[in-house]
Design an enzyme around this catalytic site. Structure first.
Site, PDB file in Angstrom:
ATOM      1  N   ARG A   1      30.007  52.042  39.030  1.00 44.83           N
ATOM      2  CA  ARG A   1      30.804  51.378  40.064  1.00 44.83           C
ATOM      3  C   ARG A   1      32.281  51.377  39.681  1.00 44.83           C
ATOM      4  NH1 ARG A   1      29.268  45.609  41.134  1.00 44.83           N
ATOM      5  NH2 ARG A   1      31.187  45.950  42.267  1.00 44.83           N
TER       6      ARG A   1
ATOM      7  N   VAL B   1      34.037  32.338  48.775  1.00 45.61           N
ATOM      8  CA  VAL B   1      35.222  32.913  49.429  1.00 45.61           C
ATOM      9  C   VAL B   1      35.920  31.855  50.289  1.00 45.61           C
ATOM     10  CG1 VAL B   1      34.488  35.337  49.381  1.00 45.61           C
ATOM     11  CG2 VAL B   1      33.766  33.881  51.282  1.00 45.61           C
TER      12      VAL B   1
ATOM     13  N   ARG C   1      31.199  32.606  42.817  1.00 47.09           N
ATOM     14  CA  ARG C   1      32.204  33.391  43.539  1.00 47.09           C
ATOM     15  C   ARG C   1      32.243  33.122  45.045  1.00 47.09           C
ATOM     16  NH1 ARG C   1      32.353  39.450  41.204  1.00 47.09           N
ATOM     17  NH2 ARG C   1      34.551  39.294  41.688  1.00 47.09           N
TER      18      ARG C   1
ATOM     19  N   ASP D   1      38.072  40.741  32.967  1.00 50.97           N
ATOM     20  CA  ASP D   1      37.406  42.048  33.022  1.00 50.97           C
ATOM     21  C   ASP D   1      37.438  42.795  31.683  1.00 50.97           C
ATOM     22  OD1 ASP D   1      36.740  41.614  35.640  1.00 50.97           O
ATOM     23  OD2 ASP D   1      38.161  43.034  36.498  1.00 50.97           O
TER      24      ASP D   1
ATOM     25  N   LYS E   1      40.606  50.873  40.248  1.00 54.51           N
ATOM     26  CA  LYS E   1      39.600  50.486  41.241  1.00 54.51           C
ATOM     27  C   LYS E   1      40.066  49.277  42.045  1.00 54.51           C
ATOM     28  CE  LYS E   1      35.855  47.866  40.021  1.00 54.51           C
ATOM     29  NZ  LYS E   1      35.746  46.713  40.940  1.00 54.51           N
ATOM     30  N   ASN E   2      40.540  48.257  41.348  1.00 54.90           N
ATOM     31  CA  ASN E   2      40.869  47.007  42.025  1.00 54.90           C
ATOM     32  C   ASN E   2      42.160  47.067  42.831  1.00 54.90           C
ATOM     33  OD1 ASN E   2      38.523  45.941  41.113  1.00 54.90           O
ATOM     34  ND2 ASN E   2      39.450  44.565  39.587  1.00 54.90           N
TER      35      ASN E   2
ATOM     36  N   CYS F   1      26.277  36.078  42.868  1.00 51.64           N
ATOM     37  CA  CYS F   1      26.768  37.199  42.076  1.00 51.64           C
ATOM     38  C   CYS F   1      26.320  37.003  40.635  1.00 51.64           C
ATOM     39  CB  CYS F   1      28.289  37.217  42.172  1.00 51.64           C
ATOM     40  SG  CYS F   1      29.094  38.361  41.068  1.00 51.64           S
TER      41      CYS F   1
HETATM   42  C1  UD1 Z   1      38.951  40.101  41.256  1.00 50.85           C
HETATM   43  C2  UD1 Z   1      38.562  41.431  40.680  1.00 50.85           C
HETATM   44  C3  UD1 Z   1      37.581  41.230  39.533  1.00 50.85           C
HETATM   45  C4  UD1 Z   1      38.142  40.255  38.518  1.00 50.85           C
HETATM   46  C5  UD1 Z   1      38.613  38.970  39.187  1.00 50.85           C
HETATM   47  C6  UD1 Z   1      39.338  38.036  38.244  1.00 50.85           C
HETATM   48  C7  UD1 Z   1      38.749  42.922  42.570  1.00 50.85           C
HETATM   49  C8  UD1 Z   1      38.051  43.768  43.578  1.00 50.85           C
HETATM   50  N1  UD1 Z   1      37.964  42.243  41.727  1.00 50.85           N
HETATM   51  O1  UD1 Z   1      37.761  39.494  41.790  1.00 50.85           O
HETATM   52  O2  UD1 Z   1      37.356  42.501  38.928  1.00 50.85           O
HETATM   53  O3  UD1 Z   1      37.152  39.935  37.576  1.00 50.85           O
HETATM   54  O4  UD1 Z   1      39.519  39.277  40.263  1.00 50.85           O
HETATM   55  O5  UD1 Z   1      40.435  38.671  37.684  1.00 50.85           O
HETATM   56  O6  UD1 Z   1      39.957  42.894  42.506  1.00 50.85           O
HETATM   57  N2  UD1 Z   1      37.229  31.501  43.805  1.00 50.85           N
HETATM   58  C9  UD1 Z   1      36.819  30.468  44.607  1.00 50.85           C
HETATM   59  N3  UD1 Z   1      37.018  30.559  45.954  1.00 50.85           N
HETATM   60  C10 UD1 Z   1      37.593  31.663  46.524  1.00 50.85           C
HETATM   61  C11 UD1 Z   1      38.004  32.722  45.698  1.00 50.85           C
HETATM   62  C12 UD1 Z   1      37.798  32.607  44.342  1.00 50.85           C
HETATM   63  O7  UD1 Z   1      36.295  29.451  44.136  1.00 50.85           O
HETATM   64  O8  UD1 Z   1      37.736  31.681  47.763  1.00 50.85           O
HETATM   65  C13 UD1 Z   1      37.037  31.415  42.333  1.00 50.85           C
HETATM   66  C14 UD1 Z   1      36.030  32.444  41.823  1.00 50.85           C
HETATM   67  O9  UD1 Z   1      34.707  31.978  41.937  1.00 50.85           O
HETATM   68  C15 UD1 Z   1      36.497  32.594  40.383  1.00 50.85           C
HETATM   69  C16 UD1 Z   1      38.022  32.447  40.492  1.00 50.85           C
HETATM   70  O10 UD1 Z   1      38.249  31.760  41.710  1.00 50.85           O
HETATM   71  O11 UD1 Z   1      35.973  31.558  39.590  1.00 50.85           O
HETATM   72  C17 UD1 Z   1      38.795  33.744  40.498  1.00 50.85           C
HETATM   73  O12 UD1 Z   1      38.189  34.642  41.395  1.00 50.85           O
HETATM   74  P1  UD1 Z   1      38.998  35.791  42.141  1.00 50.85           P
HETATM   75  O13 UD1 Z   1      40.335  35.990  41.513  1.00 50.85           O
HETATM   76  O14 UD1 Z   1      38.942  35.537  43.599  1.00 50.85           O
HETATM   77  O15 UD1 Z   1      38.101  37.069  41.822  1.00 50.85           O
HETATM   78  P2  UD1 Z   1      37.884  38.271  42.794  1.00 50.85           P
HETATM   79  O16 UD1 Z   1      39.100  38.447  43.613  1.00 50.85           O
HETATM   80  O17 UD1 Z   1      36.556  38.159  43.468  1.00 50.85           O
END
Ligand code: UD1
Length: 441
Positions: A421, A148, A146, A329, A47-48, A141
């Site tokens: 999902r 961006v 989370r 995960d 999926k990811n 979430c």
């Molecule tokens: C992806 C995966 C999800 C997995 C996660 C961690 C997908 C679609 N989803 O989610 O299944 O659980 O990686 O392996 O691939 N963060 C920030 N600012 C940002 C981005 C991230 O503070 O701009 C923080 C997040 O809140 C979290 C950490 O960084 O605490 C890691 O998050 P991230 O690796 O970005 O997770 P996702 O990419 O959303």
């Protein structure tokens, strides 16, 4: 392509906003625990990896053919998102053909983004190819804040102008310019978004502190097949030489390591002998290690894994970390395993601040778990007892299914649209391994 079955529908977003899952919102699972699991099951595509790769099809007007695409609600949502912008997609089994030659609106609406945060992955490609994008901010979430901010910071470093207006990220750039980006933390979709933006930028981009997840590598492989010049994916420093344009390609999505791990944990918890085919064991080392520590016998070949287990598992302690560390995960599923282990396991979550929502539900099944900050201390009990529980997020649902499979009596897992999902017909595949599990409509 004209005769291929439709992959998505083009109803207005309002009409489809509640239909983000294959099953009905009220579907539940009924599980009668006990019995071992035995047999063979095929692993679906990741999926990811499929989600960013589908977003990457926006980077060219040519046809991109994707194989081994899993049949999941999230993949359907991404298909709808792309279709809403004017992309043409068709699907036959696990093969998806995408062509983004007539993109009308470079926009990801709130109605879709709020059902799937990975929608943010269209931001980089839209900006790179069209010089503009309007993507809803995902908001909160269930498992943590989370934000961006790293996606935004990185795109600004590439020369884009980004503003937040009415809940949307409104982004503009004439042509992105290569830059050196150091992310504040390791972010998977952040790395992917920036990589997709940088492939069409002018000059060289270096992403430092990049995520090393196999799904990042798979995306880079697909982008390179489309004509991108990316090296270092899989390390913490990814270097991208921007090119003028990308072209069509055929790519096979790598196997889902989390799905593989979930089936293995279920077999370790229930006991039995399960063989998973079409897998990528080399992406699962941290998980296989922990399964061995739990007392399971694990054998792996190039594309298969076999797990044999008997009796109560031994407790395992673990700490989640970015790849190649133990995946967040898989945390919830291992907690279910520890619930029936012969001893005490300590599970520490370091990635998301609120990823213990499954604890209260596992306690309803008789688990003994204490939370100490970001650590769950799990005192294994000989037996769980079936009860009604409610899924709160995707991997929490998977842990409740594992717990239900070992609990005495009947467990009802409610709100399994979360499960749909990320897992394709999980109940049917577990039933094929001998589990007593059915979907209640
Ligand atoms: C992806 C995966 C999800 C997995 C996660 C961690 C997908 C679609 N989803 O989610 O299944 O659980 O990686 O392996 O691939 N963060 C920030 N600012 C940002 C981005 C991230 O503070 O701009 C923080 C997040 O809140 C979290 C950490 O960084 O605490 C890691 O998050 P991230 O690796 O970005 O997770 P996702 O990419 O959303």
């Amino acid at each position: 392509m004209p005769d291929a079955p439709r992959f998505f529908d083009t109803r207005p977003v309002r009409a489809i906003r509640t239909a983000a899952s294959h099953g009905q919102p009220m579907d539940r699972l009924r599980i009668t625990g006990g019995g071992p699991l035995a047999g063979e099951v095929g692993v679906a595509g990741a999926k990811n990896a499929a989600l960013p790769i589908l977003a990457a099809t926006l980077l060219t007007g040519d046809e991109v053919v994707l194989e081994n695409v899993p049949q999941l609600a999230d993949v359907t949502t991404m298909g709808r998102l792309l279709a809403g912008m004017g992309a043409r997609l068709s699907r036959e089994g696990s093969r998806v053909v995408a062509k983004a030659d007539a993109i009308g609106a470079a926009e990801a609406p709130y109605e879709l983004v709020k059902t799937m945060r990975a929608s943010i992955l269209v931001l980089g490609p839209l900006l790179a190819r069209f010089g503009q994008a309007r993507v809803s901010l995902p908001g909160g979430c269930a498992i943590g804040a989370r934000p961006v901010d790293q996606h935004i910071k990185g795109l600004r470093a590439l020369g884009a102008q980004l503003q937040i207006e009415h809940g949307y990220i409104v982004a503009e750039a004439s042509r992105l310019k290569g830059a050196r980006i150091v992310t504040d933390m390791v972010t998977v979709t952040g790395t992917e978004n920036l990589m997709m933006a940088a492939v069409l930028a002018d000059g060289e981009t270096v992403i430092e502190n990049a995520a090393r997840e196999p799904e990042v590598v798979d995306l880079a492989r697909c982008l390179n097949a489309m004509g991108a010049r990316i090296r270092g994916a899989g390390s913490d420093c990814v270097v991208i030489d921007g090119v003028e344009r990308l072209h069509g390609a055929t790519h096979r999505v790598l196997p889902d390591r989390i799905e593989t791990g979930t089936f293995l944990v279920a077999a370790a918890a229930c006991g039995g002998d399960v063989r998973l085919t079409g897998a990528a064991p080399e992406t699962l080392e941290a998980v296989l290690d922990k399964l061995r520590q739990a007392g399971a016998e694990v054998e792996a070949g190039a594309d298969w894994v076999r797990l044999r287990a008997r009796g109560r598992p031994r407790p395992v302690s673990l700490r989640t970390a970015p790849y190649p560390g133990f995946p967040t995960d898989m945390q919830a599923q291992f907690m279910a395993l520890d619930c029936i282990a012969d001893g005490v396991g300590r599970i520490t979550e370091t990635i998301f601040e609120n990823r213990f929502m499954h604890v209260l539900e596992l306690q309803r099944l008789g688990a003994q778990i204490d939370i100490e900050g970001s650590t769950a201390v799990v005192r294994g009990v000989p037996k769980l007892s079936g009860a009604s529980v409610m899924a709160t997020d995707l991997r929490a649902s998977a842990s409740l299914v594992v717990a239900g499979l070992v609990a005495e009596g009947e467990t009802i897992v409610d709100r399994i649209y979360h499960l749909d999902r990320g897992y394709d017909r999980m109940e049917a595949r577990l039933a094929a391994l001998g589990a007593r599990i059915e979907r209640l409509k």
